[in-house]
Structure formats: C-alpha cells, structure tokens
Design an enzyme around this catalytic site. Structure first.
Site, PDB file in Angstrom:
ATOM      1  N   ILE A  15       0.834  -1.219   0.000  1.00 12.06           N
ATOM      2  CA  ILE A  15       0.000   0.000   0.000  1.00 12.06           C
ATOM      3  C   ILE A  15       0.863   1.262   0.000  1.00 12.06           C
ATOM      4  CG2 ILE A  15      -0.344   0.250   2.510  1.00 12.06           C
ATOM      5  CD1 ILE A  15      -2.976   0.689  -0.283  1.00 12.06           C
ATOM      6  N   SER A  37      12.019   1.001   6.687  1.00  8.23           N
ATOM      7  CA  SER A  37      11.571  -0.313   6.253  1.00  8.23           C
ATOM      8  C   SER A  37      12.764  -1.247   6.340  1.00  8.23           C
ATOM      9  CB  SER A  37      11.071  -0.230   4.795  1.00  8.23           C
ATOM     10  OG  SER A  37      10.084  -1.193   4.537  1.00  8.23           O
ATOM     11  N   ARG A  38      12.516  -2.488   6.723  1.00  9.91           N
ATOM     12  CA  ARG A  38      13.641  -3.408   6.875  1.00  9.91           C
ATOM     13  C   ARG A  38      14.243  -3.757   5.522  1.00  9.91           C
ATOM     14  NH1 ARG A  38      10.104  -7.713   9.870  1.00  9.91           N
ATOM     15  NH2 ARG A  38       9.150  -7.336   7.840  1.00  9.91           N
ATOM     16  N   LYS A  91      -5.355   1.725   8.130  1.00  5.97           N
ATOM     17  CA  LYS A  91      -6.429   0.927   8.708  1.00  5.97           C
ATOM     18  C   LYS A  91      -6.032  -0.540   8.662  1.00  5.97           C
ATOM     19  CE  LYS A  91      -8.125  -1.544   6.144  1.00  5.97           C
ATOM     20  NZ  LYS A  91      -7.722  -2.663   5.193  1.00  5.97           N
TER      21      LYS A  91
HETATM   22  P1  NAP Z   1       2.538  -5.505   3.253  1.00  4.25           P
HETATM   23  O1  NAP Z   1       2.950  -5.065   1.890  1.00  4.25           O
HETATM   24  O2  NAP Z   1       2.491  -6.959   3.521  1.00  4.25           O
HETATM   25  O3  NAP Z   1       3.417  -4.858   4.402  1.00  4.25           O
HETATM   26  C1  NAP Z   1       3.849  -3.520   4.389  1.00  4.25           C
HETATM   27  C2  NAP Z   1       5.295  -3.439   4.889  1.00  4.25           C
HETATM   28  O4  NAP Z   1       5.311  -3.547   6.319  1.00  4.25           O
HETATM   29  C3  NAP Z   1       6.164  -4.571   4.435  1.00  4.25           C
HETATM   30  O5  NAP Z   1       6.675  -4.306   3.161  1.00  4.25           O
HETATM   31  C4  NAP Z   1       7.235  -4.661   5.493  1.00  4.25           C
HETATM   32  O6  NAP Z   1       8.331  -3.854   5.115  1.00  4.25           O
HETATM   33  C5  NAP Z   1       6.554  -4.096   6.714  1.00  4.25           C
HETATM   34  N1  NAP Z   1       6.316  -5.193   7.664  1.00  4.25           N
HETATM   35  C6  NAP Z   1       5.555  -6.293   7.485  1.00  4.25           C
HETATM   36  N2  NAP Z   1       5.577  -7.069   8.577  1.00  4.25           N
HETATM   37  C7  NAP Z   1       6.374  -6.451   9.470  1.00  4.25           C
HETATM   38  C8  NAP Z   1       6.801  -6.756  10.783  1.00  4.25           C
HETATM   39  N3  NAP Z   1       6.397  -7.865  11.398  1.00  4.25           N
HETATM   40  N4  NAP Z   1       7.622  -5.884  11.397  1.00  4.25           N
HETATM   41  C9  NAP Z   1       8.031  -4.760  10.789  1.00  4.25           C
HETATM   42  N5  NAP Z   1       7.665  -4.419   9.524  1.00  4.25           N
HETATM   43  C10 NAP Z   1       6.846  -5.267   8.886  1.00  4.25           C
HETATM   44  O7  NAP Z   1       1.102  -4.926   3.627  1.00  4.25           O
HETATM   45  P2  NAP Z   1       0.181  -3.877   2.864  1.00  4.25           P
HETATM   46  O8  NAP Z   1      -0.708  -4.593   1.936  1.00  4.25           O
HETATM   47  O9  NAP Z   1       0.972  -2.740   2.359  1.00  4.25           O
HETATM   48  O10 NAP Z   1      -0.743  -3.442   4.101  1.00  4.25           O
HETATM   49  C11 NAP Z   1      -0.277  -2.626   5.148  1.00  4.25           C
HETATM   50  C12 NAP Z   1      -1.474  -1.981   5.812  1.00  4.25           C
HETATM   51  O11 NAP Z   1      -2.178  -1.219   4.840  1.00  4.25           O
HETATM   52  C13 NAP Z   1      -2.475  -3.000   6.381  1.00  4.25           C
HETATM   53  O12 NAP Z   1      -2.985  -2.559   7.613  1.00  4.25           O
HETATM   54  C14 NAP Z   1      -3.581  -3.027   5.320  1.00  4.25           C
HETATM   55  O13 NAP Z   1      -4.845  -3.320   5.886  1.00  4.25           O
HETATM   56  C15 NAP Z   1      -3.522  -1.608   4.805  1.00  4.25           C
HETATM   57  N6  NAP Z   1      -4.041  -1.481   3.437  1.00  4.25           N
HETATM   58  C16 NAP Z   1      -3.632  -2.346   2.453  1.00  4.25           C
HETATM   59  C17 NAP Z   1      -4.190  -2.262   1.188  1.00  4.25           C
HETATM   60  C18 NAP Z   1      -3.782  -3.196   0.053  1.00  4.25           C
HETATM   61  O14 NAP Z   1      -4.431  -3.175  -1.014  1.00  4.25           O
HETATM   62  N7  NAP Z   1      -2.738  -3.991   0.203  1.00  4.25           N
HETATM   63  C19 NAP Z   1      -5.136  -1.279   0.903  1.00  4.25           C
HETATM   64  C20 NAP Z   1      -5.479  -0.372   1.902  1.00  4.25           C
HETATM   65  C21 NAP Z   1      -4.920  -0.493   3.159  1.00  4.25           C
HETATM   66  P3  NAP Z   1       9.845  -4.343   5.437  1.00  4.25           P
HETATM   67  O15 NAP Z   1       9.863  -5.853   5.354  1.00  4.25           O
HETATM   68  O16 NAP Z   1      10.667  -3.673   4.398  1.00  4.25           O
HETATM   69  O17 NAP Z   1      10.110  -3.826   6.828  1.00  4.25           O
END
Ligand code: NAP
Length: 307
Positions: A15, A37-38, A91
């Site tokens: 996101i 970010s890691r 969110k």
């Molecule tokens: P994601 O790509 O799986 O995770 C976002 C980033 O968070 C990862 O690239 C990672 O970066 C970091 N991360 C993940 N687990 C972690 C941990 N245990 N400790 C520290 N850093 C961690 O998720 P996303 O889809 O972007 O979603 C993130 C949030 O946005 C969620 O709450 C989701 O509900 C919301 N959201 C998502 C979407 C969608 O379409 N995907 C839409 C609207 C809102 P590093 O590994 O580089 O640290």
C-alpha cells in the site's frame, strides 16, 4: 500556500508503493523526507532500517505515517509519539482496541496529532450517501463485500496470522463506510465466521447487526468482485457500489465516479489539516464491530487455504 511538512513513511510494502508514495508526491502539503523499512525503500529518498535510528537522525521530521500491517504497528507508533512526532495510522488502526486507546492517551498527553485513517470513507460517493441518509430511518441494510484474496494480497500470510483479521481486513473498509453513513449506530448481534483449517483468521464472515443490518464478507470470490452496500428506507433505496465510489438512489445513478483514485490524497490532506489545527481524529467504531464479531462469532472450519 502553507509550507510543506516533512513526513517519514514507515513500512514500504504494497500500500505504501501503490498509494502513499504517489499521494505524498502529488501533495501540496507534504515532503517525503525519509522512509523506514527493513527491506523496502523509495528511490532518491533517505532510507532507514529502524524507527529509533530514524527518530534520532531526523528530529526535523515532524510526522510519521505508518503503512505497516496492524500487529507490528503499535511499537512504531508508540516510539514516534514518545519522540514527539505526529502519527498517521493505516487501517485497521491497530491489532487491538486497547492498543489504540494507549496511543490516544499518549498523543493527548503530549499534544500531538493521532489520525486513524479509514481510506474507504474518502471514496467518491460516501459523503453524498451520508447526506442522503441524514434524518431518514433505515429499515434494512446489507453489505456484500466479496473479493479474491489471491488477487489483492498475494502471498501476504500476515492476514491469516493472529491480529491479521483475515476477511475483516477488507471487511473493515465496508464497516468504516457503514458507520459513517448510517444515521444511527447499530451493534453486532451474531456472526458466523469461516476459518480455513490451516489458518488463524476467518476467510469469510456473515454478520447480523441490530436495526436489520447484515453483512456478507468473502475472500474467495473469483471473477467479478463486489463491494456493495444497499440501504432501504421508507423514502427509497440507496445503493453504494464499487467500494463507496458509485451512488444509486432507487436504481438510478446519483453521483460518484467509477474509479478508486483520490482516497489517499484526501487522507493526506486531512492529516495536514489535523496537524495544522492541533487536533486528532480516531474513530474506532468500525474496529469495535470487528472485535465484537471475533468475540461473539460462531466458528465454522472450512477447506485449508494456500496462496
Ligand atoms: P505488506 O505489503 O504486507 O506490508 C507492508 C510493509 O510492512 C512490508 O513491506 C514490510 O516492510 C513491513 N512489515 C511487514 N511485517 C512487518 C513486521 N512484522 N515488522 C516490521 N515491519 C513489517 O502490507 P500492505 O498490503 O501494504 O498493508 C499494510 C497496511 O495497509 C495494512 O494494515 C492493510 O490493511 C492496509 N491497506 C492495504 C491495502 C492493500 O491493497 N494492500 C489497501 C489499503 C490499506 P519491510 O519488510 O521492508 O520492513
């Protein structure tokens, strides 16, 4: 025009790349000063691997935007607030309600802005739907939120881990719209939750609220995707389609736009206004419904799920 404010974006994942970075880049209010970010980074933007390192190195960055999944987010939010930074939360705002209460207390104590965003509330037709329902009595409402988790969250195993919320990750978007547009609050009365045999969170949920409000969330929908809310009143029927972007009244088009662009620019504009006004905005109503469903829901075990 007011000068741009510096923001650190944390969690450079799906996101952040799809929505946060373009929204910040296009904003008259914000300058993307650095990332945390890691593994991830944004080209030509200073990158830190840890939050404490960033907070120490960049005292000039007054705002931290957290685009991490909900479970790891609290520690980052707490560190940022304790370091005197305003915080914007993706969110759902946290993994638990108590966590967010703790962040609210911390922000209030230090006079900092805490903004729990709900991007779906910024969809094109939500304000018009709320205005149309204002002062009306709702006789029935039904949410149909059916999408394909493999398409929207490819390989994101955290959604099926404790605190990942499963189908409530998209479902909470529907509930954020519902709680915004309904003229009177409702509360959950019963729920049926389908858990894949090998997973910790539900892949489907059927919810029954007071006031004739029901919801059907399913993450196994292939083909056409559905993000609809239908509301019946004695004065007519409202349909919000496309995740709050298209409005119909009595089956006729009544506003909105068939696109999902614009939600994140609106969130960053709202954050700028909150910071400038010295205010916070944290509405936990959508998350209360999810917590209630996970408290009250009847568990049904279904076929194991693999991405
Ligand atoms: P994601 O790509 O799986 O995770 C976002 C980033 O968070 C990862 O690239 C990672 O970066 C970091 N991360 C993940 N687990 C972690 C941990 N245990 N400790 C520290 N850093 C961690 O998720 P996303 O889809 O972007 O979603 C993130 C949030 O946005 C969620 O709450 C989701 O509900 C919301 N959201 C998502 C979407 C969608 O379409 N995907 C839409 C609207 C809102 P590093 O590994 O580089 O640290």
């Amino acid at each position: 025009m007011a000068h741009k404010m510096k923001v650190a974006l944390v969690g450079i994942g799906k996101i952040a790349v799809d929505q946060h970075v373009p929204a910040i880049d296009a904003s008259p209010d914000w300058d993307l000063a650095c990332t945390v970010s890691r593994k991830g980074h944004v080209d030509e933007v200073q990158a830190f691997a840890g939050i404490d390192e960033m907070l120490a190195a960049r005292p000039d960055v007054g705002v931290v935007s957290l685009a991490l999944p909900p479970v790891p987010r609290f520690a980052y939010a707490e560190a940022a607030l304790k370091a005197g930074r305003h915080v914007m939360l993706e969110k759902p705002p946290g993994a638990t309600l108590a966590e967010i209460h703790a962040l609210q207390a911390l922000a209030a104590d230090r006079g900092l802005t805490l903004y729990a965003t709900w991007h779906s509330r910024m969809a094109h037709a939500v304000a018009a739907a709320k205005a149309w329902l204002h002062g009306k009595v709702v006789s029935r409402a039904h949410i149909t939120w059916r999408e394909d988790v493999r398409k929207w969250h490819p390989g994101q195993d955290w959604v099926f881990e404790p605190g990942g919320m499963g189908v409530f990750d998209p479902g909470i978007n529907a509930l954020s719209i519902l709680t915004e547009i309904l003229p009177a609050p409702v509360h959950l009365q019963s729920a049926e939750l389908e858990f894949p045999a090998n997973r910790q969170t539900p892949i489907a949920a059927r919810l029954v609220f007071s006031g004739g409000v029901t919801a059907d969330f399913d993450w196994r929908q292939e083909g056409p995707q559905t993000w609809d809310i239908a509301v019946e009143t004695p004065e007519g029927r409202l349909d919000l389609r496309m995740g709050g972007n298209v409005l119909e009244i009595d089956g006729r088009p009544a506003g909105g736009a068939n696109t999902i662009m614009g939600e994140y620019p609106a969130l960053y504009a709202r954050m700028a206004a909150l910071v400038r006004a010295g205010e916070s905005e944290v509405d936990l109503a959508p998350m209360v419904h999810v917590a209630d469903a996970l408290t009250l829901g009847r568990r049904v075990v279904v076929e194991a799920f693999e991405f």
